[in-house]
Design a protein around this motif. Structure first.
Motif, PDB file in Angstrom:
ATOM      1  N   TYR A  98      -1.971  -7.058 -22.416  1.00 54.20           N
ATOM      2  CA  TYR A  98      -2.111  -5.903 -21.521  1.00 54.20           C
ATOM      3  C   TYR A  98      -1.186  -4.764 -21.960  1.00 54.20           C
ATOM      4  O   TYR A  98      -1.604  -3.621 -22.094  1.00 54.20           O
ATOM      5  CB  TYR A  98      -1.802  -6.326 -20.085  1.00 54.20           C
ATOM      6  CG  TYR A  98      -1.999  -5.217 -19.082  1.00 54.20           C
ATOM      7  CD1 TYR A  98      -3.226  -5.043 -18.450  1.00 54.20           C
ATOM      8  CD2 TYR A  98      -0.973  -4.331 -18.770  1.00 54.20           C
ATOM      9  CE1 TYR A  98      -3.413  -4.011 -17.533  1.00 54.20           C
ATOM     10  CE2 TYR A  98      -1.151  -3.296 -17.868  1.00 54.20           C
ATOM     11  CZ  TYR A  98      -2.379  -3.154 -17.242  1.00 54.20           C
ATOM     12  OH  TYR A  98      -2.569  -2.121 -16.353  1.00 54.20           O
ATOM     13  N   LEU A 117      -7.796 -17.447 -24.960  1.00 55.87           N
ATOM     14  CA  LEU A 117      -7.083 -16.653 -23.960  1.00 55.87           C
ATOM     15  C   LEU A 117      -6.761 -15.241 -24.442  1.00 55.87           C
ATOM     16  O   LEU A 117      -6.918 -14.276 -23.686  1.00 55.87           O
ATOM     17  CB  LEU A 117      -5.806 -17.372 -23.512  1.00 55.87           C
ATOM     18  CG  LEU A 117      -5.032 -16.706 -22.384  1.00 55.87           C
ATOM     19  CD1 LEU A 117      -5.912 -16.510 -21.138  1.00 55.87           C
ATOM     20  CD2 LEU A 117      -3.798 -17.512 -22.039  1.00 55.87           C
ATOM     21  N   ASP A 144     -10.067 -13.303 -24.591  1.00 52.96           N
ATOM     22  CA  ASP A 144     -10.504 -13.040 -23.214  1.00 52.96           C
ATOM     23  C   ASP A 144      -9.631 -11.984 -22.545  1.00 52.96           C
ATOM     24  O   ASP A 144     -10.125 -11.179 -21.750  1.00 52.96           O
ATOM     25  CB  ASP A 144     -10.486 -14.324 -22.393  1.00 52.96           C
ATOM     26  CG  ASP A 144     -11.544 -15.332 -22.840  1.00 52.96           C
ATOM     27  OD1 ASP A 144     -12.461 -14.959 -23.604  1.00 52.96           O
ATOM     28  OD2 ASP A 144     -11.434 -16.505 -22.420  1.00 52.96           O
ATOM     29  N   SER A 145      -8.342 -11.981 -22.849  1.00 54.23           N
ATOM     30  CA  SER A 145      -7.430 -10.979 -22.280  1.00 54.23           C
ATOM     31  C   SER A 145      -7.795  -9.581 -22.778  1.00 54.23           C
ATOM     32  O   SER A 145      -7.824  -8.626 -21.989  1.00 54.23           O
ATOM     33  CB  SER A 145      -5.978 -11.296 -22.647  1.00 54.23           C
ATOM     34  OG  SER A 145      -5.573 -12.511 -22.059  1.00 54.23           O
ATOM     35  N   GLU A 180     -10.918  -8.460 -21.066  1.00 50.35           N
ATOM     36  CA  GLU A 180     -10.682  -8.108 -19.663  1.00 50.35           C
ATOM     37  C   GLU A 180      -9.915  -6.799 -19.512  1.00 50.35           C
ATOM     38  O   GLU A 180     -10.256  -5.965 -18.680  1.00 50.35           O
ATOM     39  CB  GLU A 180      -9.918  -9.232 -18.963  1.00 50.35           C
ATOM     40  CG  GLU A 180      -9.505  -8.924 -17.536  1.00 50.35           C
ATOM     41  CD  GLU A 180     -10.658  -8.745 -16.559  1.00 50.35           C
ATOM     42  OE1 GLU A 180     -10.467  -8.038 -15.545  1.00 50.35           O
ATOM     43  OE2 GLU A 180     -11.758  -9.284 -16.794  1.00 50.35           O
ATOM     44  N   LYS A 237      -9.354 -19.912 -18.514  1.00 47.09           N
ATOM     45  CA  LYS A 237      -8.390 -19.231 -17.646  1.00 47.09           C
ATOM     46  C   LYS A 237      -8.804 -17.779 -17.463  1.00 47.09           C
ATOM     47  O   LYS A 237      -9.307 -17.149 -18.394  1.00 47.09           O
ATOM     48  CB  LYS A 237      -6.990 -19.276 -18.263  1.00 47.09           C
ATOM     49  CG  LYS A 237      -6.493 -20.670 -18.605  1.00 47.09           C
ATOM     50  CD  LYS A 237      -5.910 -21.356 -17.403  1.00 47.09           C
ATOM     51  CE  LYS A 237      -5.504 -22.769 -17.723  1.00 47.09           C
ATOM     52  NZ  LYS A 237      -4.115 -22.980 -17.867  1.00 47.09           N
ATOM     53  N   PRO A 293      -7.698 -14.135 -17.341  1.00 48.49           N
ATOM     54  CA  PRO A 293      -6.516 -13.368 -17.745  1.00 48.49           C
ATOM     55  C   PRO A 293      -5.928 -12.511 -16.629  1.00 48.49           C
ATOM     56  O   PRO A 293      -4.708 -12.448 -16.471  1.00 48.49           O
ATOM     57  CB  PRO A 293      -7.034 -12.491 -18.890  1.00 48.49           C
ATOM     58  CG  PRO A 293      -8.214 -13.218 -19.425  1.00 48.49           C
ATOM     59  CD  PRO A 293      -8.832 -13.887 -18.238  1.00 48.49           C
ATOM     60  N   ARG A 294      -6.770 -11.860 -15.858  1.00 47.40           N
ATOM     61  CA  ARG A 294      -6.243 -10.990 -14.802  1.00 47.40           C
ATOM     62  C   ARG A 294      -5.556 -11.819 -13.718  1.00 47.40           C
ATOM     63  O   ARG A 294      -4.518 -11.427 -13.193  1.00 47.40           O
ATOM     64  CB  ARG A 294      -7.351 -10.122 -14.206  1.00 47.40           C
ATOM     65  CG  ARG A 294      -6.766  -9.006 -13.363  1.00 47.40           C
ATOM     66  CD  ARG A 294      -7.731  -7.887 -13.093  1.00 47.40           C
ATOM     67  NE  ARG A 294      -8.335  -7.253 -14.229  1.00 47.40           N
ATOM     68  CZ  ARG A 294      -7.831  -6.208 -14.881  1.00 47.40           C
ATOM     69  NH1 ARG A 294      -6.683  -5.683 -14.512  1.00 47.40           N
ATOM     70  NH2 ARG A 294      -8.471  -5.683 -15.898  1.00 47.40           N
ATOM     71  N   GLU A 333       0.932 -18.880 -21.961  1.00 45.33           N
ATOM     72  CA  GLU A 333      -0.236 -18.195 -21.410  1.00 45.33           C
ATOM     73  C   GLU A 333       0.138 -16.892 -20.708  1.00 45.33           C
ATOM     74  O   GLU A 333      -0.549 -15.882 -20.858  1.00 45.33           O
ATOM     75  CB  GLU A 333      -0.977 -19.124 -20.454  1.00 45.33           C
ATOM     76  CG  GLU A 333      -1.597 -20.302 -21.168  1.00 45.33           C
ATOM     77  CD  GLU A 333      -2.299 -21.272 -20.254  1.00 45.33           C
ATOM     78  OE1 GLU A 333      -2.093 -21.218 -19.015  1.00 45.33           O
ATOM     79  OE2 GLU A 333      -3.079 -22.091 -20.775  1.00 45.33           O
ATOM     80  N   VAL A 354      -1.139 -13.007 -21.888  1.00 46.16           N
ATOM     81  CA  VAL A 354      -1.874 -12.023 -21.081  1.00 46.16           C
ATOM     82  C   VAL A 354      -1.020 -10.785 -20.814  1.00 46.16           C
ATOM     83  O   VAL A 354      -1.516  -9.655 -20.881  1.00 46.16           O
ATOM     84  CB  VAL A 354      -2.440 -12.617 -19.777  1.00 46.16           C
ATOM     85  CG1 VAL A 354      -3.433 -13.728 -20.081  1.00 46.16           C
ATOM     86  CG2 VAL A 354      -1.381 -13.112 -18.843  1.00 46.16           C
TER      87      VAL A 354
END
Length: 117
Positions: free
Chosen positions: A70, A104, A107-108, A111, A3, A5-6, A62, A66
């Motif tokens: 953030y 996830l 990866d978040s 990102e 997936k 993230p953005r 999910e 994210v």
């Protein structure tokens, strides 16, 4: 399937705006609750976001993962603090929580971290 993230963050934020067009009262009430809950008090906003990361991972949400990754970075949390919070959720959520942390959530951070450097 991996997936983005953005993409998930943008979909969530855009979805809130869309729902606000038809259900503004409820969306505004939800946003006001968030504002009150995350306002610094005995716990600062960074700690509250770290708690939220752990809850999001535990619940396998999910969009929560994210969004709160953030917001945790925005509040000054480090990669190490975010992952440590997630590992607390793994103690409760086992393999599924570890899977979301190792994919996830990681990866978040990858990102979004550059947004706050």
């Amino acid at each position: 399937m991996k997936k983005d993230p953005r993409e998930l963050l943008n979909a969530f934020m855009g979805g809130l705006q869309d729902v606000g067009q038809t259900n503004g009262e409820q969306v505004n009430a939800f946003m006001n609750l968030l504002g009150a809950a995350y306002k610094p008090g005995q716990l600062d906003t960074k700690v509250k976001e770290l708690i939220s990361v752990a809850i999001g991972v535990y619940n396998r949400c999910e969009y929560c993962i994210v969004f709160h990754a953030y917001k945790a970075l925005e509040a000054g949390a480090t990669r190490e603090e975010i992952m440590e919070a997630a590992m607390v959720s793994v103690a409760f959520g086992g393999g599924p929580a570890m899977a979301y942390s190792a994919t996830l959530l990681k990866d978040s951070i990858d990102e979004f971290e550059k947004d706050f450097k």
